[in-house]
Design a protein around this motif. Structure first.
Motif, PDB file in Angstrom:
ATOM      1  N   ALA A 108      -5.116  11.610 -21.166  1.00 37.31           N
ATOM      2  CA  ALA A 108      -6.124  11.536 -20.151  1.00 37.31           C
ATOM      3  C   ALA A 108      -7.468  11.907 -20.409  1.00 37.31           C
ATOM      4  CB  ALA A 108      -5.706  12.005 -18.863  1.00 37.31           C
ATOM      5  N   ALA A 109      -8.223  10.883 -21.144  1.00 36.11           N
ATOM      6  CA  ALA A 109      -9.757  11.459 -21.617  1.00 36.11           C
ATOM      7  C   ALA A 109     -10.515  11.511 -20.394  1.00 36.11           C
ATOM      8  CB  ALA A 109     -10.110  10.441 -22.589  1.00 36.11           C
TER       9      ALA A 109
ATOM     10  N   ILE B 206     -12.241  15.942 -31.881  1.00 37.02           N
ATOM     11  CA  ILE B 206     -10.589  15.852 -31.305  1.00 37.02           C
ATOM     12  C   ILE B 206      -9.780  14.844 -32.142  1.00 37.02           C
ATOM     13  CG2 ILE B 206      -9.165  14.861 -29.551  1.00 37.02           C
ATOM     14  CD1 ILE B 206     -11.183  16.068 -27.518  1.00 37.02           C
ATOM     15  N   TYR B 207     -10.590  13.663 -32.587  1.00 37.80           N
ATOM     16  CA  TYR B 207      -9.711  12.627 -33.312  1.00 37.80           C
ATOM     17  C   TYR B 207      -9.686  13.123 -34.807  1.00 37.80           C
ATOM     18  CZ  TYR B 207     -11.350   9.636 -29.495  1.00 37.80           C
ATOM     19  OH  TYR B 207     -11.754   9.328 -28.143  1.00 37.80           O
ATOM     20  N   GLU B 208     -10.725  13.935 -35.240  1.00 37.94           N
ATOM     21  CA  GLU B 208     -10.590  14.388 -36.753  1.00 37.94           C
ATOM     22  C   GLU B 208      -9.224  15.295 -36.679  1.00 37.94           C
ATOM     23  OE1 GLU B 208     -14.464  15.001 -37.997  1.00 37.94           O
ATOM     24  OE2 GLU B 208     -13.705  16.639 -39.089  1.00 37.94           O
ATOM     25  N   VAL B 209      -9.146  16.281 -35.886  1.00 39.86           N
ATOM     26  CA  VAL B 209      -7.974  17.165 -35.667  1.00 39.86           C
ATOM     27  C   VAL B 209      -6.729  16.530 -35.795  1.00 39.86           C
ATOM     28  CG1 VAL B 209      -7.130  19.303 -34.721  1.00 39.86           C
ATOM     29  CG2 VAL B 209      -9.510  19.121 -34.849  1.00 39.86           C
ATOM     30  N   GLN B 210      -6.633  15.585 -34.742  1.00 41.92           N
ATOM     31  CA  GLN B 210      -5.572  14.929 -34.626  1.00 41.92           C
ATOM     32  C   GLN B 210      -5.152  14.100 -35.990  1.00 41.92           C
ATOM     33  OE1 GLN B 210      -6.468  11.843 -31.577  1.00 41.92           O
ATOM     34  NE2 GLN B 210      -5.604  12.946 -30.000  1.00 41.92           N
ATOM     35  N   ALA B 211      -6.160  13.612 -36.396  1.00 38.76           N
ATOM     36  CA  ALA B 211      -5.831  12.790 -37.918  1.00 38.76           C
ATOM     37  C   ALA B 211      -5.350  13.773 -38.961  1.00 38.76           C
ATOM     38  CB  ALA B 211      -6.938  12.042 -38.342  1.00 38.76           C
ATOM     39  N   LYS B 212      -6.003  14.680 -38.950  1.00 40.22           N
ATOM     40  CA  LYS B 212      -5.665  15.761 -39.915  1.00 40.22           C
ATOM     41  C   LYS B 212      -4.267  16.381 -39.856  1.00 40.22           C
ATOM     42  CE  LYS B 212     -10.107  16.809 -41.698  1.00 40.22           C
ATOM     43  NZ  LYS B 212     -11.401  17.600 -41.386  1.00 40.22           N
TER      44      LYS B 212
ATOM     45  N   LYS C   1     -12.752   2.536 -29.684  1.00 43.23           N
ATOM     46  CA  LYS C   1     -11.869   2.291 -28.495  1.00 43.23           C
ATOM     47  C   LYS C   1     -12.167   3.154 -27.438  1.00 43.23           C
ATOM     48  CE  LYS C   1      -7.663   1.728 -28.414  1.00 43.23           C
ATOM     49  NZ  LYS C   1      -5.995   1.581 -28.278  1.00 43.23           N
ATOM     50  N   PHE C   2     -12.840   4.334 -27.846  1.00 46.10           N
ATOM     51  CA  PHE C   2     -13.478   5.114 -26.563  1.00 46.10           C
ATOM     52  C   PHE C   2     -14.327   4.392 -25.983  1.00 46.10           C
ATOM     53  CE2 PHE C   2     -16.452   8.695 -25.568  1.00 46.10           C
ATOM     54  CZ  PHE C   2     -15.422   9.435 -24.819  1.00 46.10           C
ATOM     55  N   PHE C   3     -15.246   4.031 -26.819  1.00 48.68           N
ATOM     56  CA  PHE C   3     -16.469   3.392 -26.211  1.00 48.68           C
ATOM     57  C   PHE C   3     -16.131   2.315 -25.004  1.00 48.68           C
ATOM     58  CE2 PHE C   3     -19.382   4.607 -29.661  1.00 48.68           C
ATOM     59  CZ  PHE C   3     -19.856   5.789 -28.947  1.00 48.68           C
ATOM     60  N   GLN C   4     -14.928   1.248 -25.696  1.00 51.11           N
ATOM     61  CA  GLN C   4     -14.402   0.407 -24.984  1.00 51.11           C
ATOM     62  C   GLN C   4     -13.438   0.851 -23.603  1.00 51.11           C
ATOM     63  OE1 GLN C   4     -11.887  -1.818 -27.644  1.00 51.11           O
ATOM     64  NE2 GLN C   4     -13.830  -2.127 -29.154  1.00 51.11           N
ATOM     65  N   GLU C   5     -13.472   2.217 -23.481  1.00 48.91           N
ATOM     66  CA  GLU C   5     -12.645   2.573 -22.575  1.00 48.91           C
ATOM     67  C   GLU C   5     -13.654   3.150 -21.406  1.00 48.91           C
ATOM     68  OE1 GLU C   5     -10.021   6.164 -22.691  1.00 48.91           O
ATOM     69  OE2 GLU C   5      -9.107   4.823 -23.984  1.00 48.91           O
ATOM     70  N   ILE C   6     -14.769   3.562 -21.851  1.00 52.19           N
ATOM     71  CA  ILE C   6     -15.592   4.436 -20.934  1.00 52.19           C
ATOM     72  C   ILE C   6     -17.150   3.384 -20.431  1.00 52.19           C
ATOM     73  CG2 ILE C   6     -14.536   6.592 -21.403  1.00 52.19           C
ATOM     74  CD1 ILE C   6     -17.355   7.157 -22.636  1.00 52.19           C
ATOM     75  N   CYS C   7     -17.372   2.538 -21.391  1.00 50.84           N
ATOM     76  CA  CYS C   7     -18.682   1.735 -20.988  1.00 50.84           C
ATOM     77  C   CYS C   7     -18.488   0.538 -20.439  1.00 50.84           C
ATOM     78  CB  CYS C   7     -19.437   1.580 -22.537  1.00 50.84           C
ATOM     79  SG  CYS C   7     -19.968   3.142 -23.349  1.00 50.84           S
ATOM     80  N   LEU C   8     -19.053   0.095 -19.246  1.00 53.78           N
ATOM     81  CA  LEU C   8     -18.711  -1.009 -18.359  1.00 53.78           C
ATOM     82  C   LEU C   8     -18.746  -1.986 -19.426  1.00 53.78           C
ATOM     83  CD1 LEU C   8     -18.467  -2.620 -15.936  1.00 53.78           C
ATOM     84  CD2 LEU C   8     -20.607  -2.241 -15.321  1.00 53.78           C
ATOM     85  N   LEU C   9     -20.068  -2.322 -20.099  1.00 51.52           N
ATOM     86  CA  LEU C   9     -20.113  -3.653 -20.882  1.00 51.52           C
ATOM     87  C   LEU C   9     -19.103  -3.799 -21.895  1.00 51.52           C
ATOM     88  CD1 LEU C   9     -24.085  -3.753 -20.850  1.00 51.52           C
ATOM     89  CD2 LEU C   9     -22.626  -4.794 -19.390  1.00 51.52           C
ATOM     90  N   GLU C  10     -18.607  -2.978 -22.365  1.00 48.36           N
ATOM     91  CA  GLU C  10     -17.619  -2.806 -23.573  1.00 48.36           C
ATOM     92  C   GLU C  10     -16.218  -3.255 -23.114  1.00 48.36           C
ATOM     93  OE1 GLU C  10     -18.425  -0.948 -26.903  1.00 48.36           O
ATOM     94  OE2 GLU C  10     -20.360  -0.575 -26.568  1.00 48.36           O
ATOM     95  N   GLN C  11     -15.942  -3.032 -21.653  1.00 44.49           N
ATOM     96  CA  GLN C  11     -14.572  -2.701 -21.107  1.00 44.49           C
ATOM     97  C   GLN C  11     -13.857  -4.245 -21.162  1.00 44.49           C
ATOM     98  OE1 GLN C  11     -15.039  -0.833 -17.227  1.00 44.49           O
ATOM     99  NE2 GLN C  11     -14.177   1.082 -18.288  1.00 44.49           N
ATOM    100  N   PRO C  12     -12.806  -4.443 -21.361  1.00 41.41           N
ATOM    101  CA  PRO C  12     -12.044  -5.653 -21.021  1.00 41.41           C
ATOM    102  C   PRO C  12     -12.260  -5.931 -19.585  1.00 41.41           C
ATOM    103  CG  PRO C  12     -10.465  -4.017 -21.591  1.00 41.41           C
ATOM    104  CD  PRO C  12     -11.672  -3.376 -21.900  1.00 41.41           C
ATOM    105  N   PHE C  13     -12.684  -7.074 -19.371  1.00 39.25           N
ATOM    106  CA  PHE C  13     -12.823  -7.619 -17.749  1.00 39.25           C
ATOM    107  C   PHE C  13     -11.413  -7.463 -17.211  1.00 39.25           C
ATOM    108  CE2 PHE C  13     -13.558 -11.550 -15.161  1.00 39.25           C
ATOM    109  CZ  PHE C  13     -13.759 -10.508 -14.041  1.00 39.25           C
ATOM    110  N   VAL C  14     -11.446  -6.958 -15.860  1.00 39.71           N
ATOM    111  CA  VAL C  14      -9.981  -6.674 -15.499  1.00 39.71           C
ATOM    112  C   VAL C  14      -9.170  -7.920 -15.098  1.00 39.71           C
ATOM    113  CG1 VAL C  14     -10.945  -6.343 -12.994  1.00 39.71           C
ATOM    114  CG2 VAL C  14      -8.937  -5.213 -13.910  1.00 39.71           C
TER     115      VAL C  14
END
Lengths: 198, 198
Positions: free
Chosen positions: B48-49, A125-131, A150-163
């Motif tokens: 909305a991923a 998806i990112y590739e198509v978006q960029a192109k 950024k995707f990992f930071q969005e969906i992985c608990l340990l990488e998310q910004p602490f709320v």
């Protein structure tokens, strides 16, 4: 077939059967633990169809129910001693983590847990978006990598910004408590229920 | 390829994109919902991923942490209206169910959820037990069936005896609240964490 003391110990913990019975069961079944459990149960020497393994470590199970009762979270956080598990700081961390999961809805604990095909789909998806956005070919790969981070930071608990303090990742939050309490702390698992969700 | 209003609605709920964009995405992708989501994201029309589906029903998520914090439970119980979800009786049921799961450690919700190979393994054990116990061949099958019933009552939440009133199964407990509140009630799922467990 030599039956080791460790195997006998594990079988005893899983079945509650006596030591000699466990030894016999293991040598009869060529050391296959599952078959030995069946053997003991066939002989009526284990009543424990669903005895769980001994707890491997200390820690606390915490929960958070969002007001209204439409979102609930369960979290297990491990540490090395029950002493630390009982400290106010540790208990506060567990509570913060449960509340964070309710608010930020992570899908996985760490990036290693994200399925390969999910990553491939995102990259595509990112590739198509960029192109389609007219980005030059030579920087597409860099853009894709950046978005994947950024995707990992969005969906992985340990990488998310602490709320409660978005300058900190959840991992950094945990590390700060580790530094304070002097014991290793591991977020082991979490479960989030949202009403009508998956 | 005709794009139905229902498909457009579902795609809108999943992506938050506009109606015309959703229609276009569906006809471009031959009506494949997942591909349509990717299409919209590639065009930057869905941010909305991980948007989750709309809640399908009413109810409450409840939790129970056993004193000491070594066992925790999350449970989702559905009903038909938010009005019923807010009643004292419904909330008490959810609390009772969470506490019951902590105490009785069910492995599955209902017997249909028990894996086939687990059932086969149990049956084999009961058969060998009965035969080694010298039971005549003609009643072995009946003994196996009886033990299997008991096995389901041990590991399936809805069939377990309710921990606060063992004369009642959990299913009967739920039915009694259904009768009182006049709405269908479904125990949808549960999760039990035990420190260091699976």
């Amino acid at each position: 077939m030599a039956v080791s003391a460790g195997m006998v110990k594990e079988l005893r913990e899983k079945t509650g059967a006596g030591m000699m019975d466990c030894k016999k069961a293991l040598s009869e079944t060529g050391g296959d633990l599952e078959k030995a459990i069946d053997y003991l149960r066939q002989k009526g020497l284990s009543d424990a169809a669903k005895r769980t393994g001994r707890t491997a470590s200390e820690g606390v199970i915490g929960s958070y129910i969002h007001p209204g009762g439409k979102i609930g979270v369960l979290v297990e956080v491990n540490c090395e001693s029950d002493f630390v598990a009982r400290t106010e700081e540790f208990q506060a961390l567990v509570k913060d983590l449960a509340m964070h999961v309710a608010a930020s809805n992570p899908l996985y604990l760490r990036r290693e847990d994200v399925p390969e095909d999910m990553i491939a789909r995102e990259k595509n998806i990112y590739e198509v978006q960029a192109k389609e956005g007219g980005k030059p070919e030579r920087i597409v790969e860099r853009i894709v990598q950046g978005k994947l981070e950024k995707f990992f930071q969005e969906i992985c608990l340990l990488e998310q910004p602490f709320v409660k303090d978005p300058d900190l990742s959840v991992n950094q939050l945990v590390s700060s408590v580790v530094a304070k309490l002097g014991e290793n702390i591991v977020v082991r698992r979490f479960q989030r229920f949202q009403l009508g969700g998956q």
